[in-house]
Design a protein around this motif. Structure first.
Motif: not given
Length: 173
Positions: A89-112
């Motif tokens: 469960v923690l490994i799957v959660t870590a993967l999901a959090v990594s995906y979410w964090a990466f999407q936040r960075v991409v969204r921030g780049d697109n807004e910039t």
């Protein structure tokens, strides 16, 4: 061949061009208020959530290796299963959090990137201004008007203001 001084506009205060500089030259010589417009940036951190997830996964993997690895110590099978499920469960959660964090960075780049046209416009306006060292005046040679310090500040932070106004609009919806 014309000299560089003949292409400089004359100052609206003293009507001379011998002390007139471009904004870049004035900023390079130490006039801080002649700073160029701030480039829009967005700092989105992804290290904190990923690090926390990585630590939890590391702790579980350590426990699996030490507790389950030595089966001769009689570690109960039901406890092994619980530890294995928690780790998965923690490994799957870590993967999901990594995906979410990466999407936040991409969204921030697109807004910039969407704010670059405003920054380009502010930079073009800044490049069209001149500074008279004699009178300590920034002016627009097209209109022959002086530019106030508040106008320079608003020009310098125009793209940053766009970021703040977009963030406020997003939170209101």
């Amino acid at each position: 061949m014309a000299s560089a001084d003949s292409t400089k506009p004359s100052c609206p205060v003293c009507n001379q061009s011998d002390q007139v500089k471009t904004m870049q030259a004035a900023y390079n010589s130490g006039v801080a208020r002649c700073a160029p417009p701030d480039m829009p940036t967005r700092n989105v951190s992804m290290m904190k959530p990923i690090t926390i997830c990585g630590v939890f996964v590391g702790i579980c993997l350590f426990l699996i290796i030490t507790l389950i690895g030595g089966l001769e110590n009689g570690f109960p099978q039901w406890a092994q299963l619980i530890l294995l499920v928690i780790t998965l469960v923690l490994i799957v959660t870590a993967l999901a959090v990594s995906y979410w964090a990466f999407q936040r960075v991409v969204r921030g780049d697109n807004e910039t990137i969407e704010l670059f046209p405003a920054w380009d416009k502010a930079t073009a306006r800044w490049n069209s201004l001149y500074y008279c060292q004699r009178d300590d005046v920034v002016f627009d040679p097209k209109t022959n008007e002086q530019i106030s310090n508040s106008q320079l500040v608003s020009l310098r932070v125009s793209a940053t203001k766009a970021i703040k106004s977009e963030m406020q609009a997003a939170t209101q919806h």
